[in-house]
Scaffold this active site. Structure first.
Site, PDB file in Angstrom:
ATOM      1  N   ASP A  70      -6.932  -1.470  -4.837  1.00  0.00           N
ATOM      2  CA  ASP A  70      -8.059  -1.178  -3.940  1.00  0.00           C
ATOM      3  C   ASP A  70      -8.978  -0.129  -4.560  1.00  0.00           C
ATOM      4  O   ASP A  70     -10.205  -0.228  -4.474  1.00  0.00           O
ATOM      5  CB  ASP A  70      -7.565  -0.659  -2.587  1.00  0.00           C
ATOM      6  CG  ASP A  70      -6.727  -1.662  -1.825  1.00  0.00           C
ATOM      7  OD1 ASP A  70      -6.896  -2.876  -2.034  1.00  0.00           O
ATOM      8  OD2 ASP A  70      -5.893  -1.227  -1.004  1.00  0.00           O
ATOM      9  N   ASP A 101       0.854  -1.188   0.000  1.00  0.00           N
ATOM     10  CA  ASP A 101       0.000   0.000   0.000  1.00  0.00           C
ATOM     11  C   ASP A 101       0.886   1.234   0.000  1.00  0.00           C
ATOM     12  O   ASP A 101       1.992   1.220   0.549  1.00  0.00           O
ATOM     13  CB  ASP A 101      -0.919   0.011   1.221  1.00  0.00           C
ATOM     14  CG  ASP A 101      -2.086  -0.958   1.088  1.00  0.00           C
ATOM     15  OD1 ASP A 101      -2.444  -1.311  -0.043  1.00  0.00           O
ATOM     16  OD2 ASP A 101      -2.642  -1.346   2.124  1.00  0.00           O
TER      17      ASP A 101
END
Length: 168
Positions: free
Chosen positions: A146, A128
Site C-alpha cells: 500500500d 496488513d
C-alpha cells in the site's frame, strides 16, 4: 542486439527490477508477520506512542476500502491490479530509461499491486500490519505494498506539477 534486448536496455522496462524488489520485500515482510505475530488487536506490538505493529486481514483495498463486502471485491481489485500493471508496463516501454522519476513511480505501483494480488490469490485477503494512530483515532492498517502504491501515485501527481512549473 535484438529488439527485445534494446527495449529492455533503453526503455523504462529496465526499471522493473524495482517492482520485483518491492514485491519480494512485501511478501517477505508479510510472511514474517504471519509466522511470528498473533492475529488481531490483542496481539499488537506497541512500537511508538503513535505506531503499532498489528497482524490483520484486509478483504478490501488500500486502507480497508470495501472490506465489509461479500467477497466480490477480491476479484474486482485483482482485475484492476492486472489492468494497471499492464498499462504501466506498457508506458514504461515507451519511456526512456533515463526518465527515472516516472519509471520509479510506475515500478513502485506495479510492485505494490502485485504484492497485494499475491495475497488475494494465495490467502483470500491482504495482510496488513502497520497501524498509525493519534490518541484514539487509528488510521486503517496497511502494508508495504500500500505504501509503495501511494508513494508511486504521489510521485505521478507531483510530476504533473513539476512539468507545469518547467513550462512557465
Amino acid at each position: 542486439m535484438s529488439g527485445k534486448a534494446q527495449i529492455f536496455k533503453q526503455t523504462g522496462v529496465r526499471w522493473l527490477w524495482l517492482a520485483l524488489v518491492v514485491f519480494l520485500a512485501d511478501i517477505g515482510i508479510k510472511f514474517i508477520v504471519m509466522e511470528n505475530m498473533g492475529y488481531g488487536w490483542a496481539n499488537r506490538i506497541e512500537v511508538l506512542p503513535f505506531f503499532n505493529l498489528l497482524y490483520v486481514h484486509n478483504y478490501g483495498a488500500a486502507f480497508s476500502f470495501l472490506s465489509d463486502q461479500a467477497g466480490w471485491q477480491r476479484w474486482l481489485f485483482t482485475g484492476i491490479a492486472f489492468v494497471v500493471t499492464g498499462l504501466l508496463t506498457y508506458w514504461m516501454s515507451k519511456l526512456p530509461a533515463a526518465e527515472k522519476w516516472n519509471n520509479v513511480a510506475y515500478a513502485m505501483i506495479i510492485g505494490g499491486a502485485i504484492g497485494n494480488v499475491f495475497d488475494r490469490m494465495v490467502h483470500g485477503f491482504v495482510v496488513d500490519y502497520l497501524d498509525f494512530y493519534w490518541g484514539t483515532y487509528h488510521w486503517p492498517a496497511f502494508n508495504l505494498a500500500d505504501t509503495a502504491i501511494c508513494l508511486g501515485a504521489a510521485m505521478i501527481i507531483l510530476d504533473g506539477f513539476r512539468k507545469k512549473e518547467e513550462e512557465k
